[in-house]
Structures are given as structure tokens and as C-alpha cells.
Design a protein around this motif. Structure first.
Motif, PDB file in Angstrom:
ATOM      1  N   GLY B 105       0.795  -1.226   0.000  1.00 22.40           N
ATOM      2  CA  GLY B 105       0.000   0.000   0.000  1.00 22.40           C
ATOM      3  C   GLY B 105       0.827   1.275   0.000  1.00 22.40           C
ATOM      4  N   VAL B 106       2.106   1.170  -0.239  1.00 22.89           N
ATOM      5  CA  VAL B 106       2.983   2.346  -0.280  1.00 22.89           C
ATOM      6  C   VAL B 106       3.741   2.311  -1.606  1.00 22.89           C
ATOM      7  N   GLN B 107       3.798   3.436  -2.318  1.00 18.18           N
ATOM      8  CA  GLN B 107       4.536   3.457  -3.588  1.00 18.18           C
ATOM      9  C   GLN B 107       6.034   3.253  -3.337  1.00 18.18           C
ATOM     10  N   LEU B 108       6.680   2.614  -4.290  1.00 15.70           N
ATOM     11  CA  LEU B 108       8.139   2.417  -4.213  1.00 15.70           C
ATOM     12  C   LEU B 108       8.836   3.777  -4.221  1.00 15.70           C
ATOM     13  N   PRO B 109       9.877   3.942  -3.412  1.00 11.84           N
ATOM     14  CA  PRO B 109      10.686   5.168  -3.479  1.00 11.84           C
ATOM     15  C   PRO B 109      11.615   5.034  -4.691  1.00 11.84           C
ATOM     16  N   MET B 110      11.115   5.445  -5.875  1.00  8.70           N
ATOM     17  CA  MET B 110      11.794   5.071  -7.125  1.00  8.70           C
ATOM     18  C   MET B 110      13.207   5.652  -7.265  1.00  8.70           C
ATOM     19  N   GLU B 111      13.425   6.796  -6.653  1.00 10.47           N
ATOM     20  CA  GLU B 111      14.769   7.374  -6.756  1.00 10.47           C
ATOM     21  C   GLU B 111      15.796   6.427  -6.110  1.00 10.47           C
ATOM     22  N   LYS B 112      15.456   6.004  -4.915  1.00 15.19           N
ATOM     23  CA  LYS B 112      16.329   5.058  -4.209  1.00 15.19           C
ATOM     24  C   LYS B 112      16.443   3.736  -4.966  1.00 15.19           C
ATOM     25  N   VAL B 113      15.287   3.251  -5.468  1.00 17.52           N
ATOM     26  CA  VAL B 113      15.280   1.969  -6.175  1.00 17.52           C
ATOM     27  C   VAL B 113      16.196   2.037  -7.402  1.00 17.52           C
ATOM     28  N   GLU B 114      16.055   3.103  -8.178  1.00 15.86           N
ATOM     29  CA  GLU B 114      16.862   3.223  -9.395  1.00 15.86           C
ATOM     30  C   GLU B 114      18.348   3.289  -9.064  1.00 15.86           C
ATOM     31  N   LYS B 115      18.677   4.087  -8.067  1.00 18.94           N
ATOM     32  CA  LYS B 115      20.081   4.218  -7.652  1.00 18.94           C
ATOM     33  C   LYS B 115      20.616   2.839  -7.222  1.00 18.94           C
ATOM     34  N   GLY B 116      19.809   2.128  -6.456  1.00 17.26           N
ATOM     35  CA  GLY B 116      20.206   0.806  -5.976  1.00 17.26           C
ATOM     36  C   GLY B 116      20.418  -0.175  -7.127  1.00 17.26           C
ATOM     37  N   ILE B 117      19.483  -0.162  -8.080  1.00 12.52           N
ATOM     38  CA  ILE B 117      19.606  -1.094  -9.212  1.00 12.52           C
ATOM     39  C   ILE B 117      20.877  -0.791 -10.007  1.00 12.52           C
ATOM     40  N   LYS B 118      21.154   0.505 -10.208  1.00 12.37           N
ATOM     41  CA  LYS B 118      22.374   0.882 -10.935  1.00 12.37           C
ATOM     42  C   LYS B 118      23.608   0.375 -10.216  1.00 12.37           C
ATOM     43  N   GLU B 119      23.631   0.603  -8.925  1.00 12.06           N
ATOM     44  CA  GLU B 119      24.778   0.157  -8.130  1.00 12.06           C
ATOM     45  C   GLU B 119      24.947  -1.357  -8.254  1.00 12.06           C
ATOM     46  N   ALA B 120      23.843  -2.081  -8.159  1.00 12.97           N
ATOM     47  CA  ALA B 120      23.900  -3.546  -8.238  1.00 12.97           C
ATOM     48  C   ALA B 120      24.387  -4.003  -9.617  1.00 12.97           C
ATOM     49  N   CYS B 121      23.851  -3.388 -10.667  1.00 17.47           N
ATOM     50  CA  CYS B 121      24.229  -3.791 -12.023  1.00 17.47           C
ATOM     51  C   CYS B 121      25.695  -3.473 -12.319  1.00 17.47           C
ATOM     52  N   ASN B 122      26.213  -2.466 -11.652  1.00 14.66           N
ATOM     53  CA  ASN B 122      27.606  -2.066 -11.904  1.00 14.66           C
ATOM     54  C   ASN B 122      28.609  -2.792 -11.016  1.00 14.66           C
ATOM     55  N   SER B 123      28.143  -3.703 -10.202  1.00 15.31           N
ATOM     56  CA  SER B 123      29.095  -4.381  -9.302  1.00 15.31           C
ATOM     57  C   SER B 123      28.843  -5.879  -9.308  1.00 15.31           C
ATOM     58  N   LEU B 124      28.667  -6.446 -10.502  1.00 19.98           N
ATOM     59  CA  LEU B 124      28.345  -7.881 -10.592  1.00 19.98           C
ATOM     60  C   LEU B 124      29.525  -8.747 -10.161  1.00 19.98           C
TER      61      LEU B 124
END
Lengths: 385, 385
Positions: B105-124
Motif C-alpha cells: 500500500g505504499v509506492q516504491l521510493p523510485m529514486e532510491k530503487v533506481e540508484k540501488g539497481i544501478k549500483e547492483a548492475c555495476n558491481s556484478l
């Protein structure tokens, strides 16, 4: 109504309180609903047999403190014997029905039972609902009885009821017993139809812990002493009065649910049909996550809607509205609401209402449940064999 | 296996621990089972759509701390966006699937999510099951992962799995997520059939509190890098290995059930058919009276048989046998047994077995559940919104 009552302290119940109830009445039309649990108790099997061969009865006998369940052939003989003694001592031509509630898996102490039944049959007085309720109760914390009267076509009639249920400690399950008496004239076929509606909206719409007992029984007796004759035309207002009694007894059972701190009425509106409305109410009532949230006074709409979602119906949640008391907490999507007010509503009332609008049709249903508390776990985990 | 992992602490989870997991693998055959809760979360709706159009995927992305459920159009767009970012950053041609778990019932904090996904994708790095499990967990108290290998026709193969589940505090429900990877070559049709058997005997045979979540998902990915090709002929030993991983993950979820003190294995034998065997196991697993008795170390056969009786099957209880551990506690009728020994067995083991013989056929099933404790009520009533 001409209903005579005998009670006795036979020593079956550890508390030493009344544990035998005998009720005697004129040969009467009756309608009976018994547990569908396939581990049915001996008295349930016996009554099922009797009710296939006769449509009038003249007495009931109930013992509390021992359920006479999972007791095999011997149990069945004992149930039959209880009926026979009563029929003999009361000198009646129509049969007596037998009911038991209490410990399961233990044979009835027949010497005590027989002595108790004799004492009860030899000391008949006018029916007192409170005493009768006390004699059939086990771990109930209060007596459950209700009476009302009505008038149809200028003729008055009475409806009286007693019940027990919701408490069980040693060792196995809560049994629900309920008896409703009325003085109307009615034929068996019509009474069975009234029963069907009444039981669905009352005792089949309550939940304490989702567990159906081996002994659950609900009996309606129509003595026919009154002036009012129930027909196809006037059956609805009569059924409403019977439902009033049944619903009030059912709510008392839920209120007395093991460890319960509040009665929760789940009111479902605008369902496709009654079956769906009832199913939705039941799904919410059975959800442990919902029941614990209610104990915690938490207006947790997610748990309510998720319980509905679990039914896999094609409900469009973007049209659904959900209220807790007067507080709209979901309206097609999460809405901001006065959380403190809703918490206070849940905290300060021992009878709370949930209103769920499905916007799919025009059927409605009310389901009754209680919260799930530490005390429930304590009663069922600690106070055992 | 050639599976690359990226994780990030995006700040979605209040604990500040890893809350983004990205896994990248060669274009792979997959089989997916999603919750049937009609209040399905946005990522579930998104994945259902994707899986209808493609039978290969190359990545998954999971966030923990927010379930993206009951979030409407915006939620669906956010799920889609998570997939797009991953597909772009990893430069893959096949789609990524998206999963979320946490608050509803709460929208995703997309700014944080996007930053997190980028970090994850860049550190495989190479997949580390323990870290991956940690990144998808919410209120889990331990990491859930399991790996095994097998050999068929002289060719070895691997099966790895991670899962999360059973804990939920703030605010709504336990979500179960599970991912199994194997290196075999298999076509989608056959993998779907293996999935069907595996999910029924593992994740569809566990219960913590009878509540199905809006986000439950189970994915099997076959990368096809190994030498073993699964065919109609050798599919059974392969399915067994996958089931071994799935069952072990499922049992970890139950063990970590909210407030649970013990894992209970309900083993049903000699049922008419598998459906009946599973139903009987489930009925016992869902009974609050049974679950509290287990917490109280009470060998209460009445509650077990009564839960079975509630199914209204035509079971002949005079033929039924019931064991708790090695203790025969019911054999067609109540039997005397070493009660102290049975209590000790329940008390001293955190994994206990119930064996129920129905004597109706030759189907069997094992259902996994946990006990119902004070702590369960505390977690779900007290630690809420």
C-alpha cells in the motif's frame, strides 16, 4: 410455554455445578441441525437416527462435562440409554433427543449420569432459561439465553432460546449447543425451511477458531400451544423473530470465545450473490493475521483485502470500499484517514464493525468473529491434558 | 553456473541492509508460479504479462522492504521501470522479471530503487547464495539457501536455490519468494511439468498461518550450460533433485515462521488419492487448536482427528491409526500410551513428526507447518502500523 425443566449435579463436570438438563414438553414438531464433522459424537449419531423415524419429540436430555465422542459402540449404547431412561421416567410416548458436551475420548460415567437424570426427572419445575443454560455449559464464562415475542395477524407468539459454546479447556474442542423453543403451530416441512435460513445467518456465520466440533447441535422445537399458525404467507416475520433469538445467542458464543476481547461484525455488501457475500465474510473472519490485528487495535486494511484476495474471485479491488466503524480506510486504493481515531474506535469498543462494499451485485451477509489473543494461545496450549 | 549477482543497500529497508538483488544469466528457459491472490502485487501482474510473451529470460531484479502491492497504475509503471533499467544496464536481449516484498500500500521510493539497481548492475560478482538470500529477505531471522548436485546417465548437474519468507512485521503479510537455478538443458514444456510436481509437494504444502500473500512467487531457471539434457525418460530423477532443494527451502520458511518454536511434519498415508492426502494434511496444519497444542507439547489426538473430521470425508475412524513420533496415540479408538514420553518427544525436538494412517488407499503426502505461539500473536498484534 408448557416446558418443564429438571437439572442435577451429577458430578460429571469437575466444577461440581449442574451437569444434567432434562426438558419435557408436549409432543412437538422440531427441526434439527447436527455437526457434519465425520468424527461425530455418539449422541449426534443417535439423534440423526431418531430424527429419520419421527417428526415429533417430547423431551431432550443434555449432559455437560463429557462429550461421549470417539467412544465407539459403548458410547452409542450409553446415548441410547440416556434417552430410554428419560422416556421411561417422564412417561412420554414420543422420543427424547440426547446431547452431550465436554471431554472427548472418555466413556460416560453411566452410574452418575443415570442418577443425575433420575434426580432431574423427579424435580421438574417451570423452565428457567438461565438455569438451563448453566446446566449445559462447560467453560462458558456466562449464561447464554434470549427471549422475545412477536405478533402476526393479531396473534402473539413467543420464541425462547438457550445456548452454550466457545469454551474448552480439557481437552479437545468447543462444542456449540443451542435450543430454541416457540409456541407457534407449524408443520415440520415449513419449520425445516425456517431452520435452514436461520442457521445459515446465525450459527453457520460465526467463527471463533475455524474448528467445527464433533458435538455441535442446534434444535428448534415448536410446541404448537399458541394460537398462531405459521403458513407460507406469514412465515417471514416469524423466521425473523427466530433469527433474532439465534443471532443473539450466536453473538454471545463469539463474545465468549476463548480469550476474545472483542466481537467483530464483518458486514459484506454488494456481493454477486449470498454465497459469495458469506464466503468473503468467512475468509476475513478466519484470517489469523486479521484476528491478531484486531487484538492489536490495528486498522490494517491490507490484511482484510488480502484475505479476500485469497478466495481467487475476480473482484476488482479498484472499486472496493472498506470501512472500520465510520472510518473509510480503503477506497479503490489506500486513502489517508484518521488513524488515531480508528485505533481509538477499535480500542474502546468490545463490539466493532467492519463494512466491506464489493460493488458487484446486491447480496449482503454479516459474519461474526472475535480477535486472536495471547489468552487464546494460553488456554489452548497451557491448560491441556 | 554462470550466474552473476549484484546487490545494493538502497535504503528501502528500514534496517539499512541489502535490499536490491540483481541476477544475470545466459538466456534461459524458466518456469514461474505466481500467487493466485486476486489482490496481486504490481510485479506479479507485470511478470504474468511477460511470461505470456516469452519463454526465455536473462535476469531477475528483486527489491525487499516494499511489496509494491495495492499501488495501482503507478505501481505497475514502477515495476516495468525496474525491469527496463536492468535490461538496459545489463545490455540483455531477453527480458528481466521483477519481484518485490515488504510493506504493502505504499509506492516504491523510485529514486532510491533506481540508484540501488544501478549500483547492483555495476558491481556484478559470482552468485553467492547466502548474500543473495540476505538481499531478498525482510523479517527473516536467517538466510535460506540450499544447493545440491546429481548425476544422470553419467552426466552431472547442479541445482541451487534461495528463498525468503514467513516473517512480516510492518505491516501486512509474509511473502514467500523462491528461486531455483539449474544448469540442465530442458525445454519449457517439460520444465513446467517438473515445476507443477515440485511446487505442489513443497511450497504448496507449507503453512505458517493460512494466509496467502499478494506477492508469493516461485521461479525455476534452467541455464542449459550443463551437459545433461532432460527428456521424458530421465525427468524423474531430475525432478527429485529439484524437489530436494525446494522442500529444504520450504522447510526453512516454516521453521522461520512467525514465533514458531517447532517445525511439524504431518505425514499422511493410505489416503484414497493424493488430493485427499494433501487435503487431510492441510486441514491439520491449518487448525489453530492443533497448532496451539503443539506449542503446549500436548499429544492431543482429539484435535488432530477432529480437524480431519471437519473435511466431511467418509473416513472410517475405527480404522485410523495416529502416531506422534514413535508413539501410537490412537488406533481405531483411544489407546493408552506413554504420555510423558510423547510430551518429552514434542518438547525436546524442534522438528517433530505426526504420522496418520487412513487405511483407504495408497496415496501419501507430507504437509509442513509450525506451532501457534504467544510470539505469533505478539508479532502480529503489537508490532504494527
Amino acid at each position: 410455554m408448557n416446558i418443564k425443566m429438571g437439572v442435577a449435579k451429577a458430578g460429571i463436570k469437575p466444577s461440581g455445578d449442574y451437569d444434567i438438563l432434562v426438558l419435557k414438553f408436549p409432543p412437538s414438531v422440531y427441526s434439527l441441525v447436527l455437526t457434519q464433522n465425520s468424527l461425530a459424537a455418539a449422541p449426534v449419531i443417535y439423534d440423526r437416527m431418531i430424527s429419520q423415524t419421527t417428526d415429533r419429540i417430547s423431551a431432550i436430555v443434555v449432559n455437560s462435562g463429557n462429550a461421549n465422542a470417539a467412544t465407539g459402540e459403548e458410547g452409542l449404547k450409553n446415548a441410547e440409554k440416556m434417552a430410554q431412561i428419560v422416556e421411561e421416567l417422564l412417561d412420554i410416548d414420543e422420543p427424547a433427543l440426547v446431547f452431550s458436551t465436554g471431554v472427548i475420548g472418555v466413556q460416560l460415567p453411566m452410574e452418575k449420569v443415570e442418577k443425575g437424570i433420575k434426580e432431574a426427572c423427579n424435580s421438574l419445575t417451570d423452565l428457567d432459561l438461565k438455569t438451563a443454560s448453566r446446566a449445559i455449559s462447560t467453560t462458558d464464562s456466562f449464561e447464554k439465553y434470549y427471549q422475545t415475542e412477536g405478533e402476526i395477524d393479531g396473534k402473539s407468539f413467543k420464541v425462547w432460546g438457550i445456548a452454550k459454546g466457545a469454551g474448552m479447556i480439557h481437552p479437545n474442542m468447543a462444542t456449540m449447543l443451542a435450543y430454541i423453543f416457540t409456541d407457534v403451530q407449524i408443520d415440520k416441512h415449513l419449520l425445516d425451511r425456517v431452520m435452514k435460513v436461520v442457521v445459515e445467518r446465525s450459527f453457520n456465520s460465526i467463527d471463533v477458531d475455524g474448528c467445527e466440533s464433533t458435538n455441535d447441535s442446534f434444535l428448534i422445537v415448536a410446541t404448537g400451544e399458541g394460537k398462531l399458525k405459521i403458513t407460507e404467507e406469514n412465515k417471514t416475520p416469524f423466521a425473523k423473530k427466530v433469527l433474532e433469538v439465534a443471532t443473539n445467542l450466536a453473538k454471545m458464543i463469539v463474545k465468549d470465545g476463548e480469550g476474545a476481547t472483542k466481537l467483530i461484525q464483518i458486514n459484506v455488501f454488494n456481493a454477486k450473490d449470498r454465497e459469495e457475500a458469506k464466503k468473503v465474510g468467512e475468509a476475513i473472519a478466519l484470517s489469523n493475521l486479521f484476528k491478531t490485528a484486531m487484538f492489536g487495535n490495528d486498522p490494517n486494511w491490507g490484511r482484510i483485502l488480502s484475505a479476500v484476495g485469497q478466495l481467487h474471485l475476480d473482484i476488482d479491488f479498484s472499486r472496493v470500499k472498506l470501512y472500520i466503524g465510520d472510518f473509510l480506510i480503503y477506497s479503490g486504493e489506500p486513502v489517508s484517514f484518521d488513524r488515531e481515531g480508528a485505533v481509538r474506535y477499535l480500542k474502546e469498543n468490545d463490539e466493532v464493525n467492519i463494512y466491506l462494499y464489493l460493488e458487484r451485485g446486491d447480496a449482503d451477509w454479516t459474519y461474526y468473529t472475535c480477535d486472536l489473543t495471547y489468552k487464546y494461545v494460553e488456554i489452548n496450549a497451557e491448560y491441556t491434558t
